[in-house]
Design an enzyme around this catalytic site. Structure first.
Site, PDB file in Angstrom:
ATOM      1  CB  CYS A   2      -0.793   0.107   1.031  1.00 27.62           C
ATOM      2  SG  CYS A   2      -2.028  -1.170   1.261  1.00 27.62           S
ATOM      3  NE  ARG A  29       4.929   1.517  -0.015  1.00 28.79           N
ATOM      4  CZ  ARG A  29       5.826   1.466   0.803  1.00 28.79           C
ATOM      5  NH1 ARG A  29       7.193   1.963   0.624  1.00 28.79           N
ATOM      6  NH2 ARG A  29       5.768   1.008   1.856  1.00 28.79           N
ATOM      7  CD1 TRP A  78      -0.129  -6.419  -2.855  1.00 26.50           C
ATOM      8  CD2 TRP A  78      -0.243  -6.750  -0.830  1.00 26.50           C
ATOM      9  NE1 TRP A  78       0.068  -7.570  -2.785  1.00 26.50           N
ATOM     10  CE2 TRP A  78       0.224  -8.023  -1.629  1.00 26.50           C
ATOM     11  CE3 TRP A  78      -0.529  -6.870   0.709  1.00 26.50           C
ATOM     12  CZ2 TRP A  78       0.153  -9.148  -1.012  1.00 26.50           C
ATOM     13  CZ3 TRP A  78      -0.447  -8.084   1.156  1.00 26.50           C
ATOM     14  CH2 TRP A  78       0.147  -9.312   0.650  1.00 26.50           C
ATOM     15  CG  ASN A 104       1.159   0.633   4.470  1.00 24.89           C
ATOM     16  OD1 ASN A 104       0.762  -0.342   4.169  1.00 24.89           O
ATOM     17  ND2 ASN A 104       2.371   1.181   4.097  1.00 24.89           N
ATOM     18  N   GLY A 105      -0.953  -0.793   6.736  1.00 20.70           N
ATOM     19  CA  GLY A 105      -0.583  -1.567   7.918  1.00 20.70           C
ATOM     20  C   GLY A 105      -1.878  -2.547   8.336  1.00 20.70           C
ATOM     21  CD  GLU A 490      17.096 -13.586  -7.231  1.00 18.27           C
ATOM     22  OE1 GLU A 490      16.443 -13.804  -6.264  1.00 18.27           O
ATOM     23  OE2 GLU A 490      16.725 -12.036  -7.487  1.00 18.27           O
ATOM     24  CE  LYS A 494      13.676 -11.439  -9.379  1.00 22.45           C
ATOM     25  NZ  LYS A 494      14.579 -11.154  -8.172  1.00 22.45           N
ATOM     26  CD  GLU A 497       9.708 -11.817  -8.398  1.00 28.72           C
ATOM     27  OE1 GLU A 497       9.143 -11.298  -7.094  1.00 28.72           O
ATOM     28  OE2 GLU A 497      11.072 -11.712  -8.327  1.00 28.72           O
ATOM     29  CG  HIS A 513      18.794 -37.098  -3.455  1.00 28.00           C
ATOM     30  ND1 HIS A 513      19.454 -38.468  -2.805  1.00 28.00           N
ATOM     31  CD2 HIS A 513      20.150 -36.394  -3.803  1.00 28.00           C
ATOM     32  CE1 HIS A 513      20.683 -38.274  -2.850  1.00 28.00           C
ATOM     33  NE2 HIS A 513      21.454 -37.380  -3.371  1.00 28.00           N
ATOM     34  CE  LYS A 612      11.575  -3.156  -4.928  1.00 29.11           C
ATOM     35  NZ  LYS A 612      12.143  -4.231  -5.655  1.00 29.11           N
TER      36      LYS A 612
END
Ligand code: F6R
Length: 617
Positions: A2, A29, A78, A104-105, A490, A494, A497, A513, A612
């Site tokens: 947010c 965000r 968000w 936000n929170g 990584e 990438k 996502e 395995h 983000k």
């Protein structure tokens, strides 16, 4: 998570266009819904426009139905509590639309508060936790908006970065911070509040970072910070170092692409003024760790999430190798709820906890850092965003200086994190008997990195061609060993996502395995295999994949001609000191994910369900 922005001024500017511009800078965000409220002036109330969708749609709505006024607040969401719908979009109001607020929170006791407020006659218009705040303020008695906000917050358990408007005091914005980042922008005849500096950069570079528990009151005539007892608090005015160019696309189609391309420069910037040719490897003044403290360190714990956790895994190998200190790398979200073993403080050395975070605001990393401190450990931050909460709460740290990272998928922060960890490993090693030849090799290796990164990025056309293969795949496997295992993890992160192709990163030797069962001629397998001590082992793993019909893309070192016939495609990166190789081997994987996502028509900078800076746990 947010984005919030608020504006009040007496320079005759309309608030709405300023809020909308700020929101579009904050959209990374959160981008499932957006809204704004503007105070129309004395006795004329508030107007709110909000919808499910992007800031662009809100802008169109405001063009059709303008909201005129010189103060207002806005939000891009968000979703946490309540689906991403127009009714759940912020701002939220009280029963009589006299209060508007953005948040936000998370209000953790929202259910209890909602039940009590409903019983006393309040009507709720959304499913959010945030709305209880508006009704609590409505319910509170007090002469000023700030008094009422303080009373209301007395009932709240949870985290918030909050901005509140009221019809009774148009022009005034009351701001509160508890566990969610908020900063004030101090302009000329105008004052702003935002969750993130990028939203206000085009208005001012003078900012005040609020602390938890702070309440700020902004009017067109000035601002004041007070605590919950209404006592005035002095807060320093800091200068933002970023310029506007850093938060614009600059001709790139996406921020992610811009940030990948920036890496020669961002790495240079992480190194600037820090490399020492006198055997000490690095000057890290902000670390606040004396040579004798370095010598006494007995163990290190790294706490981080996501890509930063991957950088931590690389850092573990660098630090253990150079400084001979055992390092544990912990998911911050797990570590914070374990019972970390307290630092013994027995005089046999000490522990150091390193919190790695691009944003410096990730809730789990922050809490893990606090949990580590509670055990008696010294804590330092490896952070990109100057003035962020982790940076401010740590005992010391290393700023990445990589400039703002706006693409939701982290790229340039990852390589700068590794570089910063290498500086730290070298600095610690130099105090702990690292051979001078290794120190020299490290300094030389680090100073060459920006050029090697620039060379590696020239692989882009080749990678772009390969992306077609990945764009059609449903799954991909990324394999690596040693210091390049985190690169495999990584690369897979990438890809999944931003392109929504399922990808798994795995230690190459562990493949037999279990994951080897997945291999067929449909699934691309990426090997990260530069020339290093485990190279030949990884080549054996390639044979195992090949024998089962797997399609292989190998990232290896320039000059390596021996993979011919074994793999389908080879990408060759320049040779580096093996410990530093992840800085170059990751680059083709960043580009591969980017071009795959573009080919699949994905919204690269705003991948679905993500945002983000994860400021909620
Ligand atoms: C992935 C990504 C995330 C972040 C993670 C931690 O591309 O960006 O996995 O790395 O959310 O964020 P910071 O580093 O801000 O703590």
């Amino acid at each position: 998570m947010c984005g919030i922005i608020g504006y009040t001024g007496r320079g005759g500017h309309e608030a709405a266009p300023i809020l909308l511009r700020g929101l579009s800078r904050l959209e990374y965000r959160g981008y499932d819904s957006a809204g704004l409220s503007v105070a129309l002036g004395p006795g004329r109330g508030l107007v709110t426009r909000k919808l499910a969708g992007r800031v662009g749609a809100l802008r169109e709505l405001c063009e059709r139905l303008p909201a005129h006024g010189s103060s207002g607040i806005a939000h891009t969401r968000w979703a946490t509590h309540g689906a991403p719908t127009a009714r759940n979009a912020h701002p939220h109001s009280d029963c009589h639309d006299r209060i508007a607020l953005v948040h936000n929170g998370i209000v953790e006791n929202a259910e209890v508060l909602r039940a009590a407020l409903t019983q006393s006659g309040h009507c709720f218009a959304s499913d959010t936790d945030t709305e209880v705040l508006a009704h609590l303020i409505e319910e509170a008695s007090g002469d000023t908006l700030e008094e009422r906000v303080i009373i209301a917050l007395g009932h709240v358990v949870g985290t918030y970065g909050l901005a509140v408007l009221s019809t009774d005091e148009p022009g005034k914005i009351v701001v509160a911070r508890q566990g969610s980042p908020v900063l004030l922008g101090i302009g000329k005849d105008e004052y702003l509040v935002a969750s993130d500096a990028s939203a206000i950069l085009e208005h001012t570079r003078s900012v005040v970072y609020l602390d938890d528990g702070d309440i700020a009151v902004l009017t067109p005539d000035g601002y004041q910070v007070i605590d919950r007892s209404a006592q005035v608090q002095e807060r320093a005015v800091d200068a933002l170092a970023w310029d506007l160019e850093a938060i614009e696309l600059g001709g790139h189609a996406h921020f992610m692409h811009k940030e990948i391309a920036e890496q020669p420069e961002t790495i240079r910037s992480t190194l600037r003024g820090r490399l020492m040719g006198d055997g000490s490897v690095a000057r890290l003044n902000g670390l606040n760790l004396s040579p004798s403290e370095c010598a006494e360190l007995r163990r290190i714990t790294i706490v981080a999430c996501g890509t930063s956790w991957h950088a931590g895994l690389v850092g573990r190998q660098i630090i253990e190798d150079l400084a001979q200190i055992p390092v544990a790398v912990e998911y911050a979200s797990e570590y914070r709820y374990r019972k970390p073993v307290p630092h013994s403080g027995d005089g046999n050395g000490s522990t150091l906890t390193i919190a790695i975070s691009q944003s410096g605001e990730t809730a789990d990393t922050l809490e893990a850092m606090r949990a580590a401190r509670a055990t008696g450990s010294r804590v330092v931050g490896l952070v990109n965003v100057v003035g962020s909460t982790i940076a401010r709460e740590a005992d010391g740290g290393i700023y990445l200086h990589a400039g703002p990272e706006i693409g939701v998928a982290s790229t340039k922060a990852f390589t700068s994190q590794i570089v910063a960890l290498a500086l730290l490993g070298g600095y610690l090693g130099a105090q702990r008997g690292m051979p001078s030849a290794v120190a020299d090799e490290l300094v030389c290796g680090l100073s060459r990195l920006p050029d090697l990164v620039a060379q590696t990025l020239e692989l882009e056309p080749e990678v772009q061609e390969l992306a077609g293969r990945f764009a059609e795949a449903h799954n991909a496997l990324y394999l690596g060993r040693g210091v390049n295992l985190p690169v495999a993890l990584e690369g897979a992160l990438k890809l999944k996502e931003i392109s929504y192709v399922h990808a798994e990163g795995y230690p190459a030797a562990e493949m037999k395995h279990g994951p080897i069962a997945l291999i067929d001629d449909e699934m691309p397998v990426v090997f990260v295999a530069p020339h290093d001590a485990v190279y030949h082992k990884v080549v054996s793993n390639m044979h195992e994949v090949r024998a089962r019909g797997g399609r292989i893309l190998a990232v290896t070192t320039q000059g390596n001609g021996e993979l011919h016939g074994l793999v389908d495609h080879v990408l060759r990166v320049p040779a580096t000191m093996p410990l530093l190789s992840p800085v170059v081997t990751v680059l083709p994987l960043q580009l591969l994910a980017y071009h795959t996502a573009v080919l699949r028509g994905c919204d690269v900078d705003r991948p679905r369900n993500l945002a983000k800076s994860v400021t909620v746990e």
